[in-house]
Design an enzyme around this catalytic site. Structure first.
Site, PDB file in Angstrom:
ATOM      1  N   HIS A 257      14.325 -23.361   8.161  1.00 60.45           N
ATOM      2  CA  HIS A 257      14.080 -22.906   9.527  1.00 60.45           C
ATOM      3  C   HIS A 257      13.008 -23.818  10.122  1.00 60.45           C
ATOM      4  O   HIS A 257      11.927 -23.972   9.541  1.00 60.45           O
ATOM      5  CB  HIS A 257      13.533 -21.479   9.552  1.00 60.45           C
ATOM      6  CG  HIS A 257      14.464 -20.420   9.010  1.00 60.45           C
ATOM      7  ND1 HIS A 257      15.130 -19.523   9.821  1.00 60.45           N
ATOM      8  CD2 HIS A 257      14.814 -20.104   7.747  1.00 60.45           C
ATOM      9  CE1 HIS A 257      15.836 -18.703   9.069  1.00 60.45           C
ATOM     10  NE2 HIS A 257      15.662 -19.026   7.800  1.00 60.45           N
TER      11      HIS A 257
ATOM     12  N   GLY B 100      13.857 -12.823   1.556  1.00 57.55           N
ATOM     13  CA  GLY B 100      14.468 -12.553   2.847  1.00 57.55           C
ATOM     14  C   GLY B 100      15.679 -13.416   3.162  1.00 57.55           C
ATOM     15  O   GLY B 100      16.131 -13.468   4.304  1.00 57.55           O
ATOM     16  N   GLN B 101      16.221 -14.090   2.148  1.00 52.31           N
ATOM     17  CA  GLN B 101      17.397 -14.928   2.390  1.00 52.31           C
ATOM     18  C   GLN B 101      18.622 -14.046   2.612  1.00 52.31           C
ATOM     19  O   GLN B 101      18.887 -13.129   1.814  1.00 52.31           O
ATOM     20  CB  GLN B 101      17.642 -15.869   1.204  1.00 52.31           C
ATOM     21  CG  GLN B 101      18.756 -16.882   1.454  1.00 52.31           C
ATOM     22  CD  GLN B 101      18.912 -17.880   0.318  1.00 52.31           C
ATOM     23  OE1 GLN B 101      18.269 -17.764  -0.734  1.00 52.31           O
ATOM     24  NE2 GLN B 101      19.779 -18.865   0.532  1.00 52.31           N
TER      25      GLN B 101
ATOM     26  N   HIS C 298      18.955 -23.442   3.664  1.00 49.51           N
ATOM     27  CA  HIS C 298      18.635 -23.883   5.017  1.00 49.51           C
ATOM     28  C   HIS C 298      17.137 -23.849   5.241  1.00 49.51           C
ATOM     29  O   HIS C 298      16.430 -22.995   4.716  1.00 49.51           O
ATOM     30  CB  HIS C 298      19.340 -23.016   6.072  1.00 49.51           C
ATOM     31  CG  HIS C 298      19.181 -21.544   5.858  1.00 49.51           C
ATOM     32  ND1 HIS C 298      19.931 -20.853   4.927  1.00 49.51           N
ATOM     33  CD2 HIS C 298      18.362 -20.635   6.437  1.00 49.51           C
ATOM     34  CE1 HIS C 298      19.570 -19.589   4.939  1.00 49.51           C
ATOM     35  NE2 HIS C 298      18.614 -19.422   5.847  1.00 49.51           N
TER      36      HIS C 298
ATOM     37  N   ASN D 146      13.510 -19.315   3.216  1.00 49.60           N
ATOM     38  CA  ASN D 146      13.609 -18.021   2.544  1.00 49.60           C
ATOM     39  C   ASN D 146      14.497 -18.189   1.316  1.00 49.60           C
ATOM     40  O   ASN D 146      15.575 -18.796   1.415  1.00 49.60           O
ATOM     41  CB  ASN D 146      14.210 -16.980   3.487  1.00 49.60           C
ATOM     42  CG  ASN D 146      13.325 -16.745   4.705  1.00 49.60           C
ATOM     43  OD1 ASN D 146      12.109 -16.799   4.608  1.00 49.60           O
ATOM     44  ND2 ASN D 146      13.942 -16.503   5.850  1.00 49.60           N
TER      45      ASN D 146
ATOM     46  N   ASP E 220      19.482 -21.345  15.703  1.00 49.76           N
ATOM     47  CA  ASP E 220      19.663 -20.018  15.113  1.00 49.76           C
ATOM     48  C   ASP E 220      20.233 -19.074  16.170  1.00 49.76           C
ATOM     49  O   ASP E 220      19.808 -19.089  17.325  1.00 49.76           O
ATOM     50  CB  ASP E 220      18.318 -19.504  14.577  1.00 49.76           C
ATOM     51  CG  ASP E 220      18.482 -18.355  13.602  1.00 49.76           C
ATOM     52  OD1 ASP E 220      18.215 -18.555  12.404  1.00 49.76           O
ATOM     53  OD2 ASP E 220      18.896 -17.258  14.043  1.00 49.76           O
TER      54      ASP E 220
HETATM   55  P1  5GP Z   1      17.848 -16.396   6.210  1.00 47.67           P
HETATM   56  O1  5GP Z   1      17.524 -14.972   6.498  1.00 47.67           O
HETATM   57  O2  5GP Z   1      18.989 -16.514   5.203  1.00 47.67           O
HETATM   58  O3  5GP Z   1      16.672 -17.252   5.836  1.00 47.67           O
HETATM   59  O4  5GP Z   1      18.334 -17.029   7.566  1.00 47.67           O
HETATM   60  C1  5GP Z   1      19.629 -16.901   8.053  1.00 47.67           C
HETATM   61  C2  5GP Z   1      19.554 -17.198   9.527  1.00 47.67           C
HETATM   62  O5  5GP Z   1      20.863 -17.441   9.986  1.00 47.67           O
HETATM   63  C3  5GP Z   1      18.985 -16.041  10.356  1.00 47.67           C
HETATM   64  O6  5GP Z   1      17.830 -16.493  11.056  1.00 47.67           O
HETATM   65  C4  5GP Z   1      20.134 -15.688  11.316  1.00 47.67           C
HETATM   66  O7  5GP Z   1      19.673 -15.376  12.616  1.00 47.67           O
HETATM   67  C5  5GP Z   1      20.971 -16.948  11.301  1.00 47.67           C
HETATM   68  N1  5GP Z   1      22.394 -16.733  11.524  1.00 47.67           N
HETATM   69  C6  5GP Z   1      23.158 -15.744  10.973  1.00 47.67           C
HETATM   70  N2  5GP Z   1      24.438 -15.885  11.364  1.00 47.67           N
HETATM   71  C7  5GP Z   1      24.468 -16.975  12.181  1.00 47.67           C
HETATM   72  C8  5GP Z   1      25.521 -17.623  12.906  1.00 47.67           C
HETATM   73  O8  5GP Z   1      26.701 -17.233  12.869  1.00 47.67           O
HETATM   74  N3  5GP Z   1      25.187 -18.726  13.636  1.00 47.67           N
HETATM   75  C9  5GP Z   1      23.895 -19.181  13.697  1.00 47.67           C
HETATM   76  N4  5GP Z   1      23.672 -20.271  14.451  1.00 47.67           N
HETATM   77  N5  5GP Z   1      22.880 -18.600  13.028  1.00 47.67           N
HETATM   78  C10 5GP Z   1      23.168 -17.502  12.289  1.00 47.67           C
END
Ligand code: 5GP
Ligand code: ZN
Length: 116
Positions: free
Chosen positions: A104, A95-96, A102, A89, A33
């Site tokens: 985590h 919180g997505q 994906h 999420n 991340d």
């Molecule tokens: P969500 O909030 O959708 O569950 O998680 C998205 C995750 O993607 C967040 O933890 C954020 O830090 C990560 N993220 C966002 N943009 C990028 C990116 O360009 N590269 C990587 N490796 N992670 C990212």
């Protein structure tokens, strides 16, 4: 192969955007991340584009199992012997922020906070 050309994680899977790969197999890719919320914070994604857990469960339930298996393998490779947390999420209230499903994988120390 289902991809969305405007999707951030499809671009990472395709190698069009840089990432730090941790693990990959035929159907999944795992990378660090960009903004880690724990000492170890890895995202496990399917190569195919599915917006969220509901979408992948409906379209390809076997892929959900592959994602979980890949997350377990990431935890093993990363040496998360003390344990880890898997988080998915889902939707705005969950919180997505990136709509390519994906998992985590969080670990490397005690994980505190919601549901902890
Ligand atoms: P969500 O909030 O959708 O569950 O998680 C998205 C995750 O993607 C967040 O933890 C954020 O830090 C990560 N993220 C966002 N943009 C990028 C990116 O360009 N590269 C990587 N490796 N992670 C990212
Ligand atoms: Zn995608």
């Amino acid at each position: 192969m289902t991809t969305d050309p405007s999707c951030l994680f499809c671009k990472i899977v395709a190698g069009e955007l840089p990432s730090t790969l941790v693990h990959e197999d035929e159907r999944t890719v795992a990378f660090r991340d960009l903004h880690p919320a724990a000492p170890t914070h890895v995202l496990v994604v399917p190569r195919d584009h599915h917006a969220d857990l509901a979408a992948v469960s409906a379209a390809d339930p076997g892929l959900v199992a592959d994602l979980v298996a890949a997350a377990v393998e990431v935890a093993r490779k990363e040496g998360l012997d003390g344990g880890h947390r898997l988080v998915v999420n889902t939707g705005a209230d969950g919180g997505q922020t990136v709509f390519h499903v994906h998992l985590h994988v969080l670990g490397g120390g005690p994980i505190t906070g919601l549901a902890g």
